[in-house]
Write an enzyme that holds these catalytic residues in place. Sequence first.
Site, PDB file in Angstrom:
ATOM      1  CG  HIS A 373      33.802  42.836  34.998  1.00 50.26           C
ATOM      2  ND1 HIS A 373      34.518  43.567  35.914  1.00 50.26           N
ATOM      3  CD2 HIS A 373      32.746  42.329  35.701  1.00 50.26           C
ATOM      4  CE1 HIS A 373      33.933  43.514  37.104  1.00 50.26           C
ATOM      5  NE2 HIS A 373      32.852  42.765  36.996  1.00 50.26           N
ATOM      6  CG  ASP A 377      37.728  46.456  39.306  1.00 48.51           C
ATOM      7  OD1 ASP A 377      37.856  45.442  38.599  1.00 48.51           O
ATOM      8  OD2 ASP A 377      38.650  46.929  40.013  1.00 48.51           O
TER       9      ASP A 377
END
Length: 402
Positions: A373, A377
């Site tokens: 992450h 995204d």
Amino acid sequence: MATEVKVPVLGESITEATLGEWLKQPGDPVKQDEPIASLETDKVSVEVPSPVAGVMGQQAVKVGDTVLVGAMIATIDAGDGKAAPAAASAPAATAGQQAPAASSDTPAALSPSVRRAVLETGVDPSTLKGTGKDGRLTKDDVLSAASAPAAAPAPSETPAVAPSVAAATSRTEERVRMTRLRQTIAKRLKDAQNTAAMLTTFNDVDMTAVIEARAKYKDLFEKKHGVRLGFMGFFAKAACMALKDIPSVNASIDGDEIVYHDYADISVAVSGPGGLVVPVIRDADKMTVAQIEKTIGDFGKRAKDGTLKMEEMKGGTFTISNGGVFGSLMSTPIINPPQSAVLGLHRIEDRAVVVDGQIVIRPMMYLALSYDHRLIDGREAVTFLVALKNAIEDPTRILIDL
């Protein structure tokens, strides 16, 4: 005159290995270039060939010992094996006794994976016939014997003696040192969890179209290309297309920089004797489905034989792991650093789904994308899975690059 057998060069930056298995015992005839031992490195198993023809002589190290590149591990004596030179180093047998011969089913001759399977299943290896090289037992031999129905015991003329309480409650344990490959896998996976901000997102895919295409063309495909048409070729090709649309999924983090790749080197997890290994399909985005299937088939065969090369395991920009072949319904795969994402495939099962307002039965598969992450995204991860889903549910998209 004895010829020394030394640990060969194992690859860039690899200076040591673990002796995993002796393939020849003292006194065995050996041909030139015939493997006499198997070494376990951080990535693959490597067979050590004999530099000359002769007779297996001294074994300078034991199974499980760590050896350095260039170290002497054995000697090859002159001869043809008829004289059994190992007898001189063995203790003399007493009158009326005969020294036991080494066999492929003795504990010392079993590879670590076979010993582990024997311990887990309780199968007696001396009752099995090996299907491996030189008649050695393989892990599959043990598992097949364990899954076979047990024969009914013969009726006894004498009343059975009740087992003692001590025997009924007897339990044993055995400590087996982790192989070098398993230690490396454990370290890399834990490092990935500690470093990456890992998250997994899911989707499912209707496999109807791919199954129909495979059923229609599999015979012609195998006849033309010499390899079976599976599902991995479709998924690898569809993944390459999705990686072009979402380049961050194919990227990696190097310090404070993001490295984007204009190629797709797809790592595919395949099962080997010591665990999963991850060879790389180079430039998979430039390959046809047939070329991808041929490459994966070759990787799978050589992984079982332990003949994958270390350079074939290096690199990779994205990984596909197919747990469905083992029956997995859903999982959260772990990233293979320095990659930033891994796709998990799972088993296909018929489920009730709604299509055009009607409840129908369709062959469905869950897809899982684990990603870092820090770089990717949630929107990008979901978009990647949707693009993959669309290509699999309508394989024509793969042909026209849509």
